[in-house]
Design a protein around this motif. Structure first.
Motif, short mmCIF file in Angstrom:
data_model
loop_
_atom_site.label_atom_id
_atom_site.label_comp_id
_atom_site.label_asym_id
_atom_site.label_seq_id
_atom_site.Cartn_x
_atom_site.Cartn_y
_atom_site.Cartn_z
N GLU A 23 0.83 -1.20 0.00
CA GLU A 23 0.00 0.00 0.00
C GLU A 23 0.87 1.26 0.00
OE1 GLU A 23 -3.75 0.08 2.16
OE2 GLU A 23 -3.12 1.99 3.05
N SER A 27 3.85 1.63 -1.15
CA SER A 27 4.48 1.83 -2.45
C SER A 27 3.49 2.41 -3.47
CB SER A 27 5.11 0.50 -2.89
OG SER A 27 4.91 0.27 -4.23
N GLU A 28 2.25 1.95 -3.42
CA GLU A 28 1.24 2.51 -4.34
C GLU A 28 0.91 3.96 -3.99
OE1 GLU A 28 -0.99 -1.74 -5.26
OE2 GLU A 28 -2.07 -0.14 -4.21
N LEU A 29 0.84 4.25 -2.70
CA LEU A 29 0.50 5.62 -2.31
C LEU A 29 1.66 6.57 -2.58
CD1 LEU A 29 -1.65 5.10 0.92
CD2 LEU A 29 -2.35 5.14 -1.47
N GLN A 30 2.89 6.05 -2.45
CA GLN A 30 4.05 6.89 -2.81
C GLN A 30 4.02 7.20 -4.30
OE1 GLN A 30 7.31 4.54 -1.26
NE2 GLN A 30 7.62 5.91 0.48
N GLU A 31 3.70 6.19 -5.08
CA GLU A 31 3.61 6.37 -6.53
C GLU A 31 2.52 7.42 -6.86
OE1 GLU A 31 5.52 5.04 -10.01
OE2 GLU A 31 5.65 3.78 -8.22
#
Lengths: 243, 201
Positions: A38, A40-44
């Motif tokens: 999660e 990593s997706e939110l950082q992206e």
């Protein structure tokens, strides 16, 4: 998964946590695969917010950047690390501690630290016995340029393994007195920009393996309240010059 | 609704993205081996985005240049630690850039500056930017569209945290809202943005 700490994924991805919460959350992250995904997706996602403001920098910046990297050595690859590297600094207090620790290392431990350069193979054999449990340490021992040192201070004895090739330091306790009620031993790597936690000693038998920091010169051990501290709060019970 | 068009437009992208990704990985491999030409390529690829983000957070062009330079030196230094399975090169670089800008804003600014900034930001919505601040108009449009799908509290919280570099505690104070609510809004706001922007796999 702890539901409450899990809601911090958003604030973490936006760098909106305080320092102590960030450290606690990164410890949680190391153990929570769902959180890592999660995050990593939110950082992206955050990156997309940032990309919307792309602005050409002044032309001179490129030359400055290219000139400055020629003076900067690159880090070797690091195979084992799971937790993101911590690049934060502790300015004044940590520098003072580094100086104090270096002084202690120079004066007090000069006579107490025994280098085992000649006895490396003995240590190697000893460590081979635990290699199935502590493969990371065994790999470090096997690498070129690895230093194995014995450290002794008061009743505490330990072996310290430093592998520049792996960029890691291992602390193998031998004799470790009880730290006291609700206390724990915490390891520190002290470099030019201060002290960085290298982890807590889980018990008197288990080695601790930590990523080294750029320019680390001293390894220190302090007694801290259970759970550890962000920066050393007591004088080191043991220090060891790594150079 | 506009969402349908922008989503189908971005669903055509993954293949292109995958090609670009593997190219970036090769580039990072070369940078990690000390190839300065590869690093110059990396700079060209990322400089506008890194500088734009740092400038957005810091506001001061001279300091933003300095921080941008620090970011690129860090990318060079730690190139061998980059792992493609943890995210794209762009994401890695921008995350470092944001972290550095925020650290600088938090540590360097005196309390007075900080208070002034907090006061000023109350009239300053995240997206009232000057037109020439923005290079990537498509990206900007898509982001703006997706921000419009958030609730006002989600949008304000995310904007204050990301573009102004506030901690969620400061965001809670600014918006006079309980901490727990801000924590949750930051997460569900970002999740909604993630889904709208088609991030993830």
């Amino acid at each position: 998964m702890n539901a409450d700490i899990h809601t911090l994924t958003g604030a973490y991805a936006l760098h909106a946590l305080s320092e102590s919460e960030r450290v606690a959350f990164e410890e949680h992250l190391a153990e929570c695969a769902a959180c890592r995904k999660e995050v990593s997706e939110l950082q992206e996602t955050a990156v997309r917010l940032g990309s919307a403001f792309a602005t050409p920098p002044p032309d001179s910046l490129k030359q400055n950047v290219l000139a400055s990297i020629r003076r900067v050595r690159q880090l070797p690859p690091d195979e084992g690390s799971i937790v993101p590297l911590r690049g934060r600094r502790w300015p004044q207090r940590a520098t003072a501690l580094a100086a104090a620790a270096a002084a202690i290392a120079a004066i007090v431990l000069g006579s107490q630290v025994v280098r085992l350069d000649d006895e490396a193979s003995r240590a190697k054999q000893q460590l081979a016995e635990v290699s199935s449990r502590y493969e990371a340490v065994a790999d470090m021992i096997a690498a070129r340029n690895t230093k194995i040192m014995a450290a002794e201070a008061g009743d505490m004895r330990a072996t310290v393994v430093v592998s520049p090739q792996h960029g890691k330091v291992a602390f193998l306790p031998k004799d470790v007195p009880e730290p006291g009620k609700d206390k724990t031993y915490q390891l520190w790597l002290i470099g030019p920009d201060g002290a960085h936690s290298a982890g807590l000693l889980p018990d008197k038998d288990t080695p601790v393996v930590a990523d080294t920091i750029e320019g680390a010169t001293v390894l220190g051990v302090t007694i801290e309240p259970e759970g550890g501290s962000k920066q050393p709060t007591t004088d080191p019970v043991m220090t060891l010059a790594l150079g | 609704m506009h969402g349908a068009t922008s989503e189908s437009a971005s669903s055509g992208k993954p293949e292109l993205r995958a090609v670009a990704q593997s190219g970036h990985q090769d580039l990072m491999g070369r940078v990690a081996r000390g190839d300065e030409h590869a690093f110059a390529e990396l700079y060209d690829m990322l400089a506008e985005r890194v500088y734009g983000l740092v400038l957005r957070v810091m506001r001061d062009p001279a300091q933003s240049e300095e921080v941008t330079q620090e970011v690129f030196v860090e990318l060079w230094r730690t190139a061998s630690r980059f792992r493609s399975e943890r995210g794209s090169v762009t994401s890695w670089a921008m995350t470092i850039a944001h972290r550095r800008a925020v650290d600088r804003v938090r540590s360097a600014q005196s309390t007075v500056d900080r208070e002034a900034r907090m006061a000023a930001s109350q009239q300053d919505t995240p997206f009232d930017s000057v037109a020439d601040e923005v290079a990537s108009r498509f990206e900007q449009r898509q982001v703006r569209h997706c921000l419009d799908t958030l609730t006002e509290l989600q949008r304000e919280s995310v904007g204050l945290a990301y573009y102004q570099g506030y901690t969620y505690g400061e965001v809670a104070t600014l918006l006079d809202t309980p901490l727990g609510t801000i924590k949750t809004r930051l997460r569900d706001g970002l999740i909604r943005l993630r889904d709208c922007l088609g991030v993830g796999r």
